[in-house]
Motif scaffolding. Structure first.
Motif, PDB file in Angstrom:
ATOM      1  N   ARG A  90      40.644  13.138  23.008  1.00  0.00           N
ATOM      2  CA  ARG A  90      41.124  14.022  21.939  1.00  0.00           C
ATOM      3  C   ARG A  90      40.453  15.391  22.014  1.00  0.00           C
ATOM      4  O   ARG A  90      41.102  16.415  21.784  1.00  0.00           O
ATOM      5  N   ASP A  91      39.173  15.432  22.336  1.00  0.00           N
ATOM      6  CA  ASP A  91      38.478  16.725  22.530  1.00  0.00           C
ATOM      7  C   ASP A  91      39.068  17.473  23.711  1.00  0.00           C
ATOM      8  O   ASP A  91      39.330  18.676  23.634  1.00  0.00           O
ATOM      9  N   GLN A 123      41.616  21.636  25.052  1.00  0.00           N
ATOM     10  CA  GLN A 123      41.325  22.680  26.040  1.00  0.00           C
ATOM     11  C   GLN A 123      42.632  23.230  26.625  1.00  0.00           C
ATOM     12  O   GLN A 123      43.530  22.456  26.935  1.00  0.00           O
TER      13      GLN A 123
END
Ligand code: 9D3
Length: 242
Positions: free
Chosen positions: A97-98, A102
């Motif tokens: 999820r992080d 990007q």
């Protein structure tokens, strides 16, 4: 999102990135891929990318020059650079999820016994997909791509990941489709009842039952209601009896 991959086996990426949900996301412009053959930065007539380890020992080590040649332009273009490495941080849904936030990722796949240590200076993070030994970082890169791309808005119906078992902290409830009876195995009657409140209660109970039986470690972090806790007590009590 843009995802670049550096590898000595670019052909390993062809079919997986053209198929199924990832293929459709690429077709639709949600993501585009650049697959870079490390050999194009290889040294000498044989485009060599590896050499013997200083200090001796078995196996070969990936040389720094080709990797720097491949990674630096991607870094300079703003990519978040990830080395797939057995000693990296473990890939989880939370990390995916992080990473899905990007705009650009560059995935570097190692082979042989490892890479020259100096390459780590060009890398933002190192990721492993679990505690088993593979022959290289290519399959891990594909696993990472799979878990990130499905999270991009529009890749799949939103409900299919807000309800993800790891997002909800529990394993999923059992699912059935037609036929109603198959080889003498029936579909639970509640699912045919049309009573949505009862169906929801049954599914929650079965998710709790399955998590308690198979992954009790998840229950500590799962968001549980008082009703969930009393169901768990009941399930534990039933288990005591047998
Ligand atoms: C000789 C010691 N090995 C460390 C366990 C060296 C080594 C083994 C396997 C170095 C690289 C590899 C290839 N694997 C990966 O590059 C890899 C990997 C993996 O093997 N398991 C889980 N996640 C990953 S991410 C990259």
């Amino acid at each position: 999102m843009r995802i670049d991959v550096v590898t000595i086996f670019p052909e390993l990426f062809e079919l997986p990135l053209r198929t199924s949900i990832i293929g459709r996301a690429a077709e639709g412009g949600l993501v585009d891929f650049g697959i870079h053959d490390l050999r194009e930065h290889g040294l000498g007539r044989h485009r060599s990318v590896d050499d013997y380890p200083y200090g001796g020992g078995a196996g070969m080590v990936m040389r720094p020059e080709p990797l720097f040649g491949a990674i630096e332009p991607l870094r300079n273009a703003g990519a978040h650079v990830i080395l797939l490495d057995p000693a990296g941080e473990r890939l989880t849904d939370a990390l995916a999820r992080d990473l899905a936030l990007q705009p650009r990722l560059a995935l570097v796949c190692g082979r042989y016994e490892g890479i020259d240590e100096r390459v780590r200076a060009l890398v933002d993070r190192e990721v492993s997909i679990g505690d088993y030994v593979l022959t290289g970082g290519e399959l891990p890169a594909l696993v990472l791509i799979d878990t990130v791309v499905r999270l991009l808005p529009g890749a799949i119906a939103e409900a299919s990941h807000t309800g993800d078992s790891f997002a909800a902290g529990l394993l999923e409830h059992p699912q059935y489709t037609r036929p109603e009876a198959f080889r003498k195995m029936a579909v639970p009657a509640v699912l045919l009842s049309g009573n949505h409140a009862e169906v929801d209660r049954w599914r929650r109970r079965e998710a709790l039952r399955r998590t308690l039986a198979r992954r009790p470690d998840l229950l500590g972090a799962a968001p549980l209601t008082d009703a969930d806790r009393s169901i768990l007590e009941e399930l534990r009590a039933v288990d005591e009896e047998s």
